[in-house]
Design a protein around this motif. Structure first.
Motif, PDB file in Angstrom:
ATOM      1  N   GLU B   5       0.767  -1.123  -0.005  1.00 55.87           N
ATOM      2  CA  GLU B   5      -0.166   0.084   0.100  1.00 55.87           C
ATOM      3  C   GLU B   5       1.013   1.296   0.019  1.00 55.87           C
ATOM      4  O   GLU B   5       0.496   2.276  -0.717  1.00 55.87           O
ATOM      5  N   TYR B   6       2.027   1.131   0.949  1.00 58.03           N
ATOM      6  CA  TYR B   6       2.638   2.284   0.957  1.00 58.03           C
ATOM      7  C   TYR B   6       3.480   2.499  -0.364  1.00 58.03           C
ATOM      8  O   TYR B   6       3.771   3.838  -0.961  1.00 58.03           O
ATOM      9  N   GLU B   7       4.072   1.347  -0.913  1.00 59.67           N
ATOM     10  CA  GLU B   7       4.450   1.300  -2.439  1.00 59.67           C
ATOM     11  C   GLU B   7       3.943   2.035  -3.221  1.00 59.67           C
ATOM     12  O   GLU B   7       4.443   3.064  -3.938  1.00 59.67           O
ATOM     13  N   ALA B   8       2.694   1.668  -3.320  1.00 61.77           N
ATOM     14  CA  ALA B   8       1.606   2.366  -4.262  1.00 61.77           C
ATOM     15  C   ALA B   8       1.505   3.803  -3.978  1.00 61.77           C
ATOM     16  O   ALA B   8       1.508   4.604  -5.015  1.00 61.77           O
ATOM     17  N   LEU B   9       1.468   4.361  -2.673  1.00 61.79           N
ATOM     18  CA  LEU B   9       1.243   5.684  -2.402  1.00 61.79           C
ATOM     19  C   LEU B   9       2.391   6.325  -2.823  1.00 61.79           C
ATOM     20  O   LEU B   9       2.271   7.642  -3.582  1.00 61.79           O
ATOM     21  N   GLU B  10       3.673   5.644  -2.529  1.00 54.45           N
ATOM     22  CA  GLU B  10       4.719   6.436  -2.863  1.00 54.45           C
ATOM     23  C   GLU B  10       4.949   6.608  -4.646  1.00 54.45           C
ATOM     24  O   GLU B  10       5.280   7.782  -4.896  1.00 54.45           O
ATOM     25  N   ALA B  11       4.848   5.864  -5.250  1.00 56.77           N
ATOM     26  CA  ALA B  11       4.688   5.788  -6.452  1.00 56.77           C
ATOM     27  C   ALA B  11       3.667   6.901  -7.137  1.00 56.77           C
ATOM     28  O   ALA B  11       4.270   7.636  -8.093  1.00 56.77           O
ATOM     29  N   ALA B  12       2.502   6.884  -6.744  1.00 56.30           N
ATOM     30  CA  ALA B  12       1.461   7.862  -7.059  1.00 56.30           C
ATOM     31  C   ALA B  12       2.154   9.176  -6.759  1.00 56.30           C
ATOM     32  O   ALA B  12       1.772  10.126  -7.567  1.00 56.30           O
ATOM     33  N   PHE B  13       2.613   9.531  -5.374  1.00 48.50           N
ATOM     34  CA  PHE B  13       3.204  10.730  -5.229  1.00 48.50           C
ATOM     35  C   PHE B  13       4.109  11.196  -6.025  1.00 48.50           C
ATOM     36  O   PHE B  13       4.159  12.306  -6.491  1.00 48.50           O
ATOM     37  N   ARG B  14       5.127  10.443  -6.277  1.00 49.51           N
ATOM     38  CA  ARG B  14       6.290  10.660  -7.133  1.00 49.51           C
ATOM     39  C   ARG B  14       5.872  10.856  -8.593  1.00 49.51           C
ATOM     40  O   ARG B  14       6.215  12.000  -8.936  1.00 49.51           O
ATOM     41  N   GLU B  15       5.006  10.206  -9.073  1.00 46.73           N
ATOM     42  CA  GLU B  15       4.589  10.339 -10.642  1.00 46.73           C
ATOM     43  C   GLU B  15       3.915  11.866 -10.593  1.00 46.73           C
ATOM     44  O   GLU B  15       3.956  12.509 -11.549  1.00 46.73           O
ATOM     45  N   ALA B  16       2.938  12.124  -9.317  1.00 45.47           N
ATOM     46  CA  ALA B  16       2.341  13.393  -9.172  1.00 45.47           C
ATOM     47  C   ALA B  16       3.362  14.449  -9.317  1.00 45.47           C
ATOM     48  O   ALA B  16       3.132  15.760 -10.062  1.00 45.47           O
TER      49      ALA B  16
END
Lengths: 105, 192
Positions: B5-16
């Motif tokens: 879950e954190y991995e997905a959040l981190e990726a989404a944040f980084r991409e944003a």
């Protein structure tokens, strides 16, 4: 505004403020009294910075030293069997807006 | 599953961030590489220099960041390093109870236990018990000083030079300085 009110050696009390958000004052320190170990300088206020408010004035930050037994009385009981724990301390970084002179109620 | 879950959040944040042009993927990759290039060996060199050069030690205790820059010619960014010295009668140990603040720009990535809720909660309440579990027996008459990195400062412990290291040169002494000794859950020894 940013000149520090406290100096090394001053006795201070940590305020127990009902603030929420990106607060950097640990709950265990609130209401406790300690001694300013050093003035660290002035820094942006994390309670503002965390929400994108970058324009606030920097505020003084201190390291405050507490007797461990004052902060965690029950921990001291546990440690009672251990030697020398009477002089144990904990240093915490605290921003000025969380501190008052110890003498004020 | 929490990790994913954190991995997905981190990726989404980084991409944003990248999509809005706030940082580029290349800048992120570069910072990650810098961070992973930092190891406790750097801290060991700082400690050993302080053991061999009393004037350097004085400067290190007065202004940790300036002394690190002077010795290592290293980009440590905005790191505000406070060095706390173990002396007879005083043992220091570092923690960040609120999150996992650590002098990453000097020592690299912290060990998982340093970030664990258990270490963070227990080392402030019962530091002696935790040190005992790490196998560290303090000499009688030693006070423990816990340092909670709650804000802008980062900490390392300057441990005492081990007895029996008198014949070793500075580089050999630096190799005795472990990550755990600079956190304060161990002390350097000739066996390490």
């Amino acid at each position: 505004m940013s000149a520090p009110c406290f100096h090394a050696g001053d006795r201070v009390r940590v305020l127990d403020l009902a603030r929420t958000g990106h607060v950097r004052t640990p709950r265990y320190a609130r209401g406790k009294c300690g001694v300013v170990e050093r003035v660290c300088g002035v820094f942006g206020n994390p309670e503002e910075l965390a929400y994108g408010r970058w324009n606030g004035a920097p505020i003084p930050l201190y390291r405050v030293r507490f007797r461990l037994a004052d902060v965690f009385p029950s921990g001291a009981v546990e440690a009672g069997a251990r030697d020398d724990s009477d002089h144990d301390t904990i240093d915490v970084e605290l921003y000025e807006s969380w501190l008052a002179p110890e003498t004020t109620a | 599953m929490i990790d994913r879950e954190y991995e997905a959040l981190e990726a989404a944040f980084r991409e944003a961030l990248a999509a809005r042009g706030i940082v580029t993927d290349a800048e992120i990759a570069e910072r990650v590489e810098v961070l992973y290039g930092r190891t406790p060996e750097l801290g060991g060199r700082v400690v050993a220099r302080a053991w061999f050069d009393p004037a350097y030690k004085t400067r290190l205790l007065a202004d940790g960041s300036a002394a690190v820059r002077e010795l290592l010619d290293l980009d440590i960014g905005t790191l505000k390093l406070v060095v706390v010295e173990n002396v007879p009668g005083v043992h220091n140990v570092i923690v960040c109870t609120l999150c996992s603040c650590y002098p990453r720009m000097l020592l690299g990535v912290p060990p998982d236990w340093y970030k664990s809720v258990t270490y963070r909660a227990r080392v402030v309440r019962d530091p002696r018990g935790v040190l005992e579990e790490f196998g560290l027996a303090l000499p009688p008459g030693t006070a423990v000083r816990v340092h909670d990195s709650t804000a802008d400062m980062r900490y390392i412990v300057l441990p005492a030079r081990p007895v029996g290291s008198e014949h070793l040169d500075e580089a050999a002494c630096a190799a005795l300085v472990t990550r755990d000794a600079m956190i304060g859950v161990a002390v350097p020894s000739l066996q390490s």
